[in-house]
Design a protein around this motif. Sequence first.
Motif, short mmCIF file in Angstrom:
data_model
loop_
_atom_site.label_atom_id
_atom_site.label_comp_id
_atom_site.label_asym_id
_atom_site.label_seq_id
_atom_site.Cartn_x
_atom_site.Cartn_y
_atom_site.Cartn_z
N VAL A 1 67.08 58.02 -11.89
CA VAL A 1 67.57 58.68 -13.10
C VAL A 1 67.53 60.20 -12.94
CG1 VAL A 1 67.04 59.09 -15.52
CG2 VAL A 1 67.02 56.79 -14.67
N ILE A 2 66.44 60.72 -12.37
CA ILE A 2 66.34 62.17 -12.18
C ILE A 2 67.39 62.64 -11.19
CG2 ILE A 2 64.84 64.03 -11.38
CD1 ILE A 2 62.46 62.44 -12.39
N LEU A 3 67.58 61.89 -10.12
CA LEU A 3 68.62 62.24 -9.14
C LEU A 3 70.00 62.25 -9.78
CD1 LEU A 3 67.71 60.48 -5.77
CD2 LEU A 3 68.35 62.87 -6.08
N GLN A 4 70.27 61.24 -10.60
CA GLN A 4 71.57 61.18 -11.27
C GLN A 4 71.74 62.36 -12.22
OE1 GLN A 4 71.60 57.36 -13.16
NE2 GLN A 4 72.19 56.24 -11.30
N CYS A 5 70.66 62.70 -12.90
CA CYS A 5 70.70 63.83 -13.84
C CYS A 5 70.99 65.13 -13.09
CB CYS A 5 69.37 63.93 -14.58
SG CYS A 5 69.39 65.08 -15.96
N TYR A 6 70.43 65.25 -11.88
CA TYR A 6 70.65 66.45 -11.06
C TYR A 6 72.05 66.47 -10.48
CZ TYR A 6 70.55 69.44 -6.93
OH TYR A 6 70.86 70.38 -5.99
N GLU A 7 72.46 65.36 -9.90
CA GLU A 7 73.75 65.33 -9.20
C GLU A 7 74.92 65.19 -10.15
OE1 GLU A 7 73.18 62.10 -6.53
OE2 GLU A 7 72.14 63.31 -5.02
N GLY A 8 74.67 64.65 -11.36
CA GLY A 8 75.77 64.40 -12.28
C GLY A 8 76.14 65.59 -13.15
N LYS A 9 75.40 66.69 -13.04
CA LYS A 9 75.67 67.86 -13.86
C LYS A 9 76.31 68.97 -13.03
CE LYS A 9 73.67 65.95 -17.42
NZ LYS A 9 74.46 65.53 -18.58
N SER A 10 77.09 69.81 -13.71
CA SER A 10 77.70 70.95 -13.02
C SER A 10 76.65 72.01 -12.79
CB SER A 10 78.85 71.50 -13.86
OG SER A 10 78.34 72.12 -15.03
N SER A 11 76.95 72.91 -11.86
CA SER A 11 75.98 73.95 -11.50
C SER A 11 75.70 74.89 -12.66
CB SER A 11 76.50 74.74 -10.30
OG SER A 11 77.77 75.29 -10.59
N LYS A 12 76.60 74.97 -13.64
CA LYS A 12 76.40 75.87 -14.78
C LYS A 12 75.56 75.22 -15.88
CE LYS A 12 80.78 78.27 -14.02
NZ LYS A 12 82.12 78.58 -14.57
#
Length: 1779
Positions: free
Chosen positions: A1397-1408
């Motif tokens: 879930v944390i990985l998805q939260c990190y990878e699923g969001k834009s850099s901004k």
Amino acid sequence: MCYHKSGVSVDQPQVMLVHHRMAFVSISLFAVRVLQLLLPVEKASHLLPESMSAALFLVSLDMPISLEYPNIHEAVVAYLEQLNSENYSIYKRTAEAVYSIECTCNFLSDVGKEGEKNLLELVELADQALRSFSYHQHFPLIKEIICMCSKIWKSAQASPLLQGESQKVFLRMLSHPLLEVKVETYNCCLEIIKECLGVHNVTKPVSSLCNGIHFLLHPKVLYEISAFGIQEPKNEVNAAAKAILLYLLQGRLMMTAVTWNKFIESLCPVIPVLQGYADTEDPLGNSILLLSKESPEAGEGALPCTTRLKSMLRLLLVRKPSVRSLALKLLACHLTREEGADRKRPSIDARVISRVTNLFIVKKPIELKLDDRRELIIKLETVEKVYEIFTSDDIDLVLRKSAAEQLAVIMQDIKMHAVVKKLHLIDKIIEYLNECVGQDGEVIECLIQPCLTLLRKVLCADPVMRVALSQQSSLLTLLFRVSLIFHENCAVVTEVGALFCLLLFDEVSRMDMWSVNPSNKPAPSVFSLPVSVFRRYHLPARVVGHHAVSPYSIVLPFPADCLALKPVSDMLRVAWNLSWYHGSDNLLKQTHSEPEMQEFSDALKLHTEDTLALQVTHTARALRDCLRSIVEAAAHREVRAAFTSMSFYLLNDRLSLKGGAGPCGVTLKCLSWHTTLNRFLQVLPACTEDEKLLIDIIHFLNKLLKEQRKNSSVELLNWLLELLLRHSPNPLLDLLVLTESQAGEEADDIRTAVRQQLQKELIALFSTLLLSVMAVTDRKCLELLYVFQTQLALKLLQCLRVTDAPHFYGLPSLERTLRGMAHLTASPGWSSHSPLTKPLEICVKYLSGLLEVITSFYVERGGNAMSFMGKGVTKSTVLCLLHLSHEMMIQAQSSEWMSLWFLPLGTHSEEHARTQQGLAWLIPLWVDRDPEVRFTSLGLGSALTTLETGCMALSNSCQNISGGLWGTVVNILLDQSECSMVRREAAFILQNLLVIPMPSVIIKDYTWQGPCVHDEDSGLSLTGKPALQALLYHCHFYEHLNQMVKHCYLGRYTFDLNFSALDGTSEGSDLNGLDDSFKFWSAPSRMSNQDQDSSSLSTLETMVAPSSGSAEFLPLGPSAVSLPEASHDQLVAQVMGQHETTSAQLPRGASLPAPLPRQCVVTPPLLSAVCGLLDGLLAFAPGDTARAFRQARLVELLCSIADATLLESCVQELKAPLPLSPPVEHTQAQVSFLLEYLSSLSRLLQSCLLVDPDLVIQDELLKPLITNIIGVLTICTKDVLDVELMSAFYHTWTHLFNLLATLLRKAAIASLPSVTAGLAKHWTAVIDMLCTCVGLSTTCPALSTASLQFLSVLLTEEAKRHLQDQDKANVCHRPSMASLLDKTQENQKSLERLNEVILQCYEGKSSKDVLKRVAANALMSLLAVSRRAQKHALKADLIDSCMEQMKHINAQLNLDSLRPGKAALKKQEDGFIKELSITMQLLRNCLYQNEECKEAALEAQLVPVLYSLWPWLLMDDSLMQIALQLLCVYTANFPNGCSSLCWSSCGQYPVQAAYRGAPATSLMGCILKLASQMPLENTAVQQMVFMFLSNLALSHDCKGIIQKSNFLQNFLSLTLPKGGSKHLSNLTILWLKLLLNISFAEDGQQMILRLDGCLDLLTEMSKYKHKSSPYIPLLIFHNICFSPANKPKILANEKVIGVLAACLESESQNAQRIGAAALWALIHNYQKAKTTLKNPSIKRRVDEAYSLAKKTFSNSEETPLNAYYLKCLENLVQLLNSS
């Protein structure tokens, strides 16, 4: 209830019957509901009258009610069980019969269906069906069951389980208590046998037919027929049973060999019973005899030899002499054919046979009874000795006989049997019997009788031995011969007869063999026989009897007297018909269709009242009938009656606790009744009757909407909204406002009342409709609603302005209109969907009308202090104004609308109108007698004060009140007699007032001065902050809050029956002595008010009364009494201009209020507002407020209110509500209030931690607080369906996570152990909760962010703590996050899910996205402490994705640098740099101490990627530092990684950036160049470079590059400290650490030695100290000394030798050890070194060090390091002393 149930007769008209039935149902539902609310079930027997018991008995037996309202039926049964056990017993038996009837009909239905059937289910149904046969007596059932059993047993593939279950049913039918069932069963069986074995089947294949009788061929079935069927007194049964057996016994020719053998096998155990019917003259008896007559040569299909022998012997006990004679002949033949018959006695001849016809017909049968004593009377040794005498051949026979007789007496005790069995008594007895029947057997005849007695007693108690011996034909023959020898000895013959009883009837003696469910328990030792055996045999022994009745017989649920009861028979009759026709719908259809030929008896036919009861109670059918009657109605009366009935069904739904999910609600959702109602709702009523009908219809729709509010039908709502939005005519909206023609009509009283009622119902419908749509998500429905809201708003506005002046209204009409407005304005955006009128214009019109009502009904009339007239008007008006304030905030573009709320006060003259504009009209509402008005008006005040202009206006409006706005609101807040919701709004107003900055001194023309106070004693005036602090001090503000928190009530309901009375109050009493809310304030003089400008300071002054009146604080306890009415009226008087009223005495003419109000309960919502206020005060004056908190112990008290257990129990109640639990809305409200409090408390505690952490960091406060926080966070809300409640949970969790994070940041040392321990205790729930919260990144980003931040802070603080604890000894073991994450096996899947879930939260969001950075921080922390997280990241390709990201960033940076206008791209470049920084940090933590991840990074070409990024790293020191940290982690203990840095790279540099030096051919070269050129001021990067080089120095490849680059030459250029400094520089220490790592291998040592002057420089450096690494030069010397190649160079350098020798005299034990080890290594195997070190000075030092060490380190103090030191010195001494 009894009246409406029993008062029904067929003679009454149908209308009356329907009336009685509906009344009975509704009253029954109501009565049960009342009982459930008021009376616990267990108390029912003590309080309810007998008549109630009788009524409940009738309800319990009402079949339609039990079907339609099962929950009510269950409740009725529960009460009945407590009230009347006899009636309850009748009900239970009736219920069992009903179930049996249902099974009967289901069986008959299923068994007749075509296709494959579930036979096991059919067997179960058949079993249950038999229990109610006594009632319905439906005989086709019997035949169907028997046919089914025959079919099951006919199949070879049938499972044993199915066969066994079907056989149980069949046996119960054979043994059924009802004679009719038995007759039918036996006759059916006989028909099947005739069908299968009849003569007419001679030409048919045998195999296919005889299988049909297999269900009869089982020992249990044959036993039942033989033991009970034949003996049945009723001729029909016994004749059929005999015929069945006769057919079977004579049907061998019609059976296959398999079937006959099966029959013989099944018959063998039953023969002992069957032979009782043997007879030479009877066909059946003769057939039975034939079984024994068959010769042994008959072969297959005959009885086995032993069984046949036993049957012949058994015939000797039959009562008929002819049978016994035949048996003797058969036995004679058997004995003559016996092997060795010529050598045995007696010889068989006709003379012998003729004498023994009545051999076993004895006069005195033996009693087969033994003793089972608890204790042994005779010793076992004695028994053994007697046995030895008995069996000894050397002893005289007389003694042996005596011993045998003694043994026989002893064997009367069962406990003695075991001894003789071990001694093989039975074998010995058989031996003596054989000896007796021999030719010389006369000798031993004297022993035979006691032997037989012994054998009988042993067999009587041992069933196992009995079974074994009964199968020995030789023993049976032997016993018969003995009886023939002793035929004249009655005692011997009787003993043999008793033994024959035991051995020949053993099969039928075992009861477990015949039971329905055989148990595994051992058979009882008592020998018993079926009663049928007693009847048919002449037994020579007295035996206990069993099976007087069949073991398969069942107990009927009903005696005849129960069936005679009318309620019982009615219930069973209805149940039969419901089951026969499969439900109410089919049954009712059948009753209305043409009568068909009935398949069951007339006694089961429904009566007229039964049909009517079903029609009325069955809601679906009744509603369809109602709609049909509406469609077909010819007059208003019929339609109204139908709607009345439908309303009753809605009422029944509500009473049955089902609401919209009840039968009526469900049915109405299915029926298309909208079209039926359209014709009544689309036209205007033409007459009074039309209006009455419309009232009924609207009333029904209102009820329906209310019932379906929780689960509203979108279809219904859309239909209603479309109907209400029709273009002209639109009757429902148009009828709200009378037209001119209608208003001008001369209406009589009836018509006026009808129209008023119609308007009332319409407004009620609209209000309910608005509430119902709140939970709907359908887009069409919402769009229709928005338009309807604005249309309704305009209509209601017309209603408000019908007459000229509001005070001429009829109060009920006005109140209805305002109540409708209150419902309407509660929804945000209600004014914004009019195509013609702007939203703000509608709001202004509403405001104008509502203020007009307020001024007319309240302000101008002196309030409702003297009257209750207009109470509802005031309440609804203020509520509308509150809603309107929020709507105007939304719709207005600026705050200018605030002036619209101002009214002139006192008089309408123009000069006053200009000067006295304000909100003064609002203040009297704050002291209204109705708490709801007070609460709402204060809520309006808090809404208006959210704007600065509102604060100003409200403050100006309170200038004529003593205390002003601040004093008034503070007093309301602290008034303990006031209700919590009112005080809560006062707290909100104060909180809003604190938001605006206020000065500490008087500032001219400053718009917001804040409170002003004036001390009459000292004459001092204060304003702003000091004034507020003085005000709080004089009010004892914090002491009041302390008492408030202590009296907080967390329950859901409270009842207080102790009313306080006014004691001892006389006219002259000083009321100031009481705790009057306003006792501290007196109004300023009228003169001072007139002399100064209205905006000047004095109008805002608060005058503090003389100190004598307030010298002592009165504690607020239960005993404190207040006079709120006095203070309220006083305040009203001041507002009205009576400023001379300065005391709190009651106004003249006002009567003293009778009971004084008690102290009101303090609720969590009030404390939530108080927490918000305290938060504001903490921001307003941090230091003073924190001190006040500490003195009043407010933080501890507020934290003690938090209770996770209470919250969890409420949530459990929501998820699984109990039958008598309170309404769900109440529980939801309680949970919401508790969550709101926790949120407010969390915010307050965060502020406390920021201002003064010591307020929170106390053990007695912190541990329970953390426990409660974690308890709330881990509450399982999985099944909580309410969206708003879940939103409240998310909101609270967010604040709790923020609090924990702040706590860890500000006070990690104090809080970390408690937090970790709490998490460990609930670890499974914690992991699941974190997964849930982090996963809400889209729907609730605030919670996701808070949970990630908490996790990040927690892991970071723990890592810091771990580093601190590493240097400490004896650190107590406590759970850590690292161990929880990596060492717990139970929650591995949950942990993987958290990582994912944390990985998805990190990878699923834009850099901004801010959440990406938060997720990255949490992921970094997790990867740093958890090996499992690293493993999961590797599996999820995090390393590869990071590498790709770094490549992408490099490409973007290079591309952007080639574009013109670089300055414009600077911001974008910074974004890439931040992203690169995060990526490298993630990669660093992922590689930390994980070789598998490092291998993955090596494969992903980490080094070439960093090499390509090198120019950008050189431009940013922070980026370079992170890159070097990454490389340090990558190369630590990873040789392959170190070697990869030496590879040459082909990276291209498109940009010649401003980096420090040209690029080298490998990353290693770049690092060396960076280290050589690094300026001294950049210590962080410098330190990281050397740490990285220290890692590389351990690699052979890297050392080669270091040597070739001449990098080490830079060491020689280092300068030593000058002046008085004794410490080496940081750079020097970094170099020394690098050299130390180089010196670990021989090639590195050579590199050091090749540096000219290096040893001398190291010698000099060893003289200086450094805190962290004081002995590095010594360690370098130590390492070099171990290599043989280096020893000459070391010996050649006297300075080095001197330094090492001096170490032995050092004060530091570490230096001593290093020096001793280095000298020993130097001298080892090197003779030349011995010569050099034998220098007297060095030798002396060695000897002294050795002797001192031996003295210093005793055995008790000897550690491994000390032992090593001694060993070094010992070897040194030996080597130096050797030649």
